[in-house]
Motif scaffolding. Sequence first.
Motif, PDB file in Angstrom:
ATOM      1  N   TRP A 298       6.499  -6.287 -11.870  1.00  0.00           N
ATOM      2  CA  TRP A 298       6.813  -5.335 -10.795  1.00  0.00           C
ATOM      3  C   TRP A 298       8.068  -5.821 -10.077  1.00  0.00           C
ATOM      4  N   LYS A 299       9.188  -5.384 -10.569  1.00  0.00           N
ATOM      5  CA  LYS A 299      10.478  -5.894 -10.094  1.00  0.00           C
ATOM      6  C   LYS A 299      10.961  -5.222  -8.815  1.00  0.00           C
ATOM      7  N   GLN A 300      10.303  -4.140  -8.413  1.00  0.00           N
ATOM      8  CA  GLN A 300      10.779  -3.399  -7.260  1.00  0.00           C
ATOM      9  C   GLN A 300      10.629  -4.217  -5.973  1.00  0.00           C
ATOM     10  N   GLY A 301      11.596  -4.055  -5.095  1.00  0.00           N
ATOM     11  CA  GLY A 301      11.481  -4.625  -3.751  1.00  0.00           C
ATOM     12  C   GLY A 301      11.470  -6.137  -3.713  1.00  0.00           C
ATOM     13  N   PHE A 302      10.354  -6.697  -3.288  1.00  0.00           N
ATOM     14  CA  PHE A 302      10.223  -8.123  -2.997  1.00  0.00           C
ATOM     15  C   PHE A 302      10.314  -8.982  -4.260  1.00  0.00           C
ATOM     16  N   SER A 303      11.073 -10.092  -4.178  1.00  0.00           N
ATOM     17  CA  SER A 303      11.166 -11.055  -5.285  1.00  0.00           C
ATOM     18  C   SER A 303      10.471 -12.354  -4.903  1.00  0.00           C
TER      19      SER A 303
ATOM     20  N   TRP B 177     -13.234 -14.894  -2.468  1.00  0.00           N
ATOM     21  CA  TRP B 177     -12.619 -14.665  -1.161  1.00  0.00           C
ATOM     22  C   TRP B 177     -12.139 -15.974  -0.530  1.00  0.00           C
ATOM     23  N   LYS B 178     -12.843 -17.075  -0.817  1.00  0.00           N
ATOM     24  CA  LYS B 178     -12.556 -18.346  -0.156  1.00  0.00           C
ATOM     25  C   LYS B 178     -11.578 -19.217  -0.940  1.00  0.00           C
ATOM     26  N   SER B 179     -11.113 -18.734  -2.077  1.00  0.00           N
ATOM     27  CA  SER B 179     -10.251 -19.552  -2.939  1.00  0.00           C
ATOM     28  C   SER B 179      -8.779 -19.378  -2.595  1.00  0.00           C
ATOM     29  N   PRO B 180      -8.079 -20.473  -2.313  1.00  0.00           N
ATOM     30  CA  PRO B 180      -6.633 -20.366  -2.089  1.00  0.00           C
ATOM     31  C   PRO B 180      -5.884 -19.915  -3.338  1.00  0.00           C
ATOM     32  N   PHE B 181      -6.459 -20.170  -4.510  1.00  0.00           N
ATOM     33  CA  PHE B 181      -5.826 -19.772  -5.761  1.00  0.00           C
ATOM     34  C   PHE B 181      -5.900 -18.254  -5.941  1.00  0.00           C
ATOM     35  N   SER B 182      -7.047 -17.678  -5.629  1.00  0.00           N
ATOM     36  CA  SER B 182      -7.160 -16.219  -5.624  1.00  0.00           C
ATOM     37  C   SER B 182      -6.234 -15.616  -4.577  1.00  0.00           C
ATOM     38  N   SER B 183      -6.193 -16.250  -3.421  1.00  0.00           N
ATOM     39  CA  SER B 183      -5.371 -15.746  -2.319  1.00  0.00           C
ATOM     40  C   SER B 183      -3.899 -15.691  -2.696  1.00  0.00           C
ATOM     41  N   ARG B 184      -3.439 -16.655  -3.476  1.00  0.00           N
ATOM     42  CA  ARG B 184      -2.043 -16.635  -3.931  1.00  0.00           C
ATOM     43  C   ARG B 184      -1.727 -15.308  -4.630  1.00  0.00           C
ATOM     44  N   VAL B 185      -2.639 -14.906  -5.496  1.00  0.00           N
ATOM     45  CA  VAL B 185      -2.415 -13.686  -6.277  1.00  0.00           C
ATOM     46  C   VAL B 185      -2.467 -12.462  -5.371  1.00  0.00           C
ATOM     47  N   GLU B 186      -3.411 -12.452  -4.435  1.00  0.00           N
ATOM     48  CA  GLU B 186      -3.500 -11.324  -3.508  1.00  0.00           C
ATOM     49  C   GLU B 186      -2.235 -11.211  -2.661  1.00  0.00           C
ATOM     50  N   ILE B 187      -1.713 -12.338  -2.211  1.00  0.00           N
ATOM     51  CA  ILE B 187      -0.473 -12.335  -1.434  1.00  0.00           C
ATOM     52  C   ILE B 187       0.648 -11.694  -2.247  1.00  0.00           C
ATOM     53  N   ALA B 188       0.791 -12.146  -3.492  1.00  0.00           N
ATOM     54  CA  ALA B 188       1.870 -11.632  -4.345  1.00  0.00           C
ATOM     55  C   ALA B 188       1.725 -10.136  -4.595  1.00  0.00           C
ATOM     56  N   LEU B 189       0.512  -9.681  -4.898  1.00  0.00           N
ATOM     57  CA  LEU B 189       0.286  -8.261  -5.156  1.00  0.00           C
ATOM     58  C   LEU B 189       0.603  -7.418  -3.930  1.00  0.00           C
ATOM     59  N   ARG B 190       0.214  -7.906  -2.769  1.00  0.00           N
ATOM     60  CA  ARG B 190       0.464  -7.143  -1.540  1.00  0.00           C
ATOM     61  C   ARG B 190       1.943  -7.143  -1.172  1.00  0.00           C
ATOM     62  N   LEU B 191       2.614  -8.251  -1.372  1.00  0.00           N
ATOM     63  CA  LEU B 191       4.051  -8.292  -1.099  1.00  0.00           C
ATOM     64  C   LEU B 191       4.809  -7.333  -2.014  1.00  0.00           C
ATOM     65  N   LYS B 192       4.306  -7.171  -3.212  1.00  0.00           N
ATOM     66  CA  LYS B 192       4.932  -6.264  -4.181  1.00  0.00           C
ATOM     67  C   LYS B 192       4.486  -4.811  -3.997  1.00  0.00           C
ATOM     68  N   GLY B 193       3.466  -4.616  -3.178  1.00  0.00           N
ATOM     69  CA  GLY B 193       2.963  -3.271  -2.983  1.00  0.00           C
ATOM     70  C   GLY B 193       2.161  -2.739  -4.154  1.00  0.00           C
ATOM     71  N   VAL B 194       1.515  -3.645  -4.898  1.00  0.00           N
ATOM     72  CA  VAL B 194       0.736  -3.262  -6.072  1.00  0.00           C
ATOM     73  C   VAL B 194      -0.715  -3.011  -5.671  1.00  0.00           C
ATOM     74  N   GLN B 195      -1.232  -1.843  -6.015  1.00  0.00           N
ATOM     75  CA  GLN B 195      -2.634  -1.527  -5.758  1.00  0.00           C
ATOM     76  C   GLN B 195      -3.506  -2.254  -6.778  1.00  0.00           C
ATOM     77  N   TYR B 196      -4.602  -2.847  -6.309  1.00  0.00           N
ATOM     78  CA  TYR B 196      -5.473  -3.590  -7.217  1.00  0.00           C
ATOM     79  C   TYR B 196      -6.915  -3.510  -6.744  1.00  0.00           C
ATOM     80  N   GLU B 197      -7.810  -3.822  -7.665  1.00  0.00           N
ATOM     81  CA  GLU B 197      -9.234  -3.868  -7.356  1.00  0.00           C
ATOM     82  C   GLU B 197      -9.697  -5.318  -7.453  1.00  0.00           C
TER      83      GLU B 197
END
Length: 226
Positions: free
Chosen positions: A78-83, A11-31
Amino acid sequence: MGEEVKLLGLWKSPFSSRVEIALRLKGVQYEFFEEDLHNKSALLLKSNPVHKKIPVLLHNDKPIAESQVILEYIDETWKQGFSILPEDPYERAHARFWARFIDEKCLPAIWNACWGSEEHEKAMEEACELLKLLEHELKGNKFFGGEKVGLVDIVGNFIAYWLRAIQEVVGVEIFTKEKLPKLYDWSDEFVNDLQESLPARDKLVAFFRVSFGSTTTTSNSTSTSN
């Protein structure tokens, strides 16, 4: 087609956060799976046997490691929407250059300036000069990607969010509005746009107050993410 997306991170890692940002911008559901880096899971060791670091993205059980590699994988899958990266090949190469500049130049200099340096003033000066180069790359735009967040902005999340929290705890002034006005405004825009994808600031500050009591603890935590 059903897809299974898992993220091994912290939760505290900026490196993990990068991936979460990208997944959310793309609208990808993840665990999300929170790792204990003092007792790494069998899944992490199996998924990233070379570096044994987070983050690791598992897409239908296929592992992808290293945050910048993961960001490009997400953009291409995931090419849809946000690039995340520009379409133009030159602009894509340019974005990759500055993303690497952040990881290879800016972040080591910032960490060195915040603690552990015997030549503190020199380390501070080096970090500020590198951040000035980064600020110049904004070229008057809202984000490095123009009017929307892109690769360089996402990779720069540590500067935009983590650094200001660290400064509050450590008491250094590397990144201020007076020294870097355009970059500071960029960080405000970044946080405003992506607040839901970032850890709670009070929780992050509390973590740093505990962790920065030991440079050894801090160094160990940074070496297990990429």
